[in-house]
Motif scaffolding. Structure first.
Motif, short mmCIF file in Angstrom:
data_model
loop_
_atom_site.label_atom_id
_atom_site.label_comp_id
_atom_site.label_asym_id
_atom_site.label_seq_id
_atom_site.Cartn_x
_atom_site.Cartn_y
_atom_site.Cartn_z
N GLU A 124 32.21 65.35 62.00
CA GLU A 124 33.51 64.87 62.48
C GLU A 124 33.78 63.44 62.04
N LYS A 125 32.77 62.77 61.50
CA LYS A 125 32.92 61.37 61.08
C LYS A 125 33.63 61.26 59.73
N TYR A 126 33.68 62.37 58.99
CA TYR A 126 34.21 62.36 57.63
C TYR A 126 35.26 63.45 57.47
N SER A 147 38.06 54.79 59.74
CA SER A 147 38.67 53.74 58.93
C SER A 147 39.64 54.27 57.88
N GLY A 148 39.47 55.53 57.49
CA GLY A 148 40.28 56.09 56.40
C GLY A 148 39.80 55.65 55.03
N GLN A 149 38.68 54.92 54.97
CA GLN A 149 38.14 54.43 53.71
C GLN A 149 37.57 55.58 52.88
N ASN A 205 45.42 52.73 45.32
CA ASN A 205 44.73 51.44 45.43
C ASN A 205 43.35 51.60 46.05
N SER A 206 43.25 52.43 47.09
CA SER A 206 41.95 52.68 47.72
C SER A 206 41.00 53.37 46.75
#
Length: 157
Positions: free
Chosen positions: A5-7, A62-64, A18-19
């Motif tokens: 669930e973390k990813y 974070s959405g990173q 950009n990311s």
């Protein structure tokens, strides 16, 4: 929160550009590579045109972007597994296998019969073992590339 669930896996969106470029700028040096957006990595500036399917693995909170995987069409029956990258700190968690398998499932759904890949033995030992676990076998060089010395193929069933 459980690890799965973390990813989250998302299909690439232009808003991710950009990311994505920042991810490659930071991730590639971890494996001794240099990000070259004006040369060998210029396809990443126009993901929609260069790849048939491109996914990003992101941290839920974070959405990173922490990993990527893509498909590139060779012909109607063959495609390539491309851009399989994951930050080193996430290695060994099954995340690379997860995004690779999702991408291979998509290849099968799209009617491909064979998936190829190329990589560099010196920097991709863990990845090569993962590819073998996924069913890839070594094949002869199938296209010109400057650095790659490992070429593999998977027959989709």
């Amino acid at each position: 929160m459980a690890d799965n669930e973390k990813y989250v896996v998302t299909e690439y969106n232009k808003r991710d550009l950009n990311s994505l470029l920042e991810f490659f700028e930071r991730c590639l040096p971890e494996s001794g590579r240099i990000f070259d957006p004006k040369g060998v990595h210029k396809s990443l500036l126009n993901v929609e045109k260069a790849y048939e399917y491109f996914i990003c693995l992101k941290e839920q909170e974070s959405g990173q972007i922490i990993g990527t995987c893509a498909l590139k069409k060779i012909d109607d029956m063959k495609c390539e597994l491309k851009c399989v990258y994951l930050y080193k700190k996430y290695h060994g968690m099954g995340l690379g296998t997860r995004i690779s398998q999702l991408t291979l499932d998509r290849a099968k759904e799209q009617g491909y019969r064979e998936v190829y890949l190329d990589t560099i033995s010196e920097t991709s030992g863990r990845a090569i073992k993962m590819y073998e676990r996924l069913g890839f076998i070594n094949v002869e060089k199938y296209h010109d590339t400057v650095k790659s010395d490992v070429f593999m193929k998977l027959i989709l069933k």
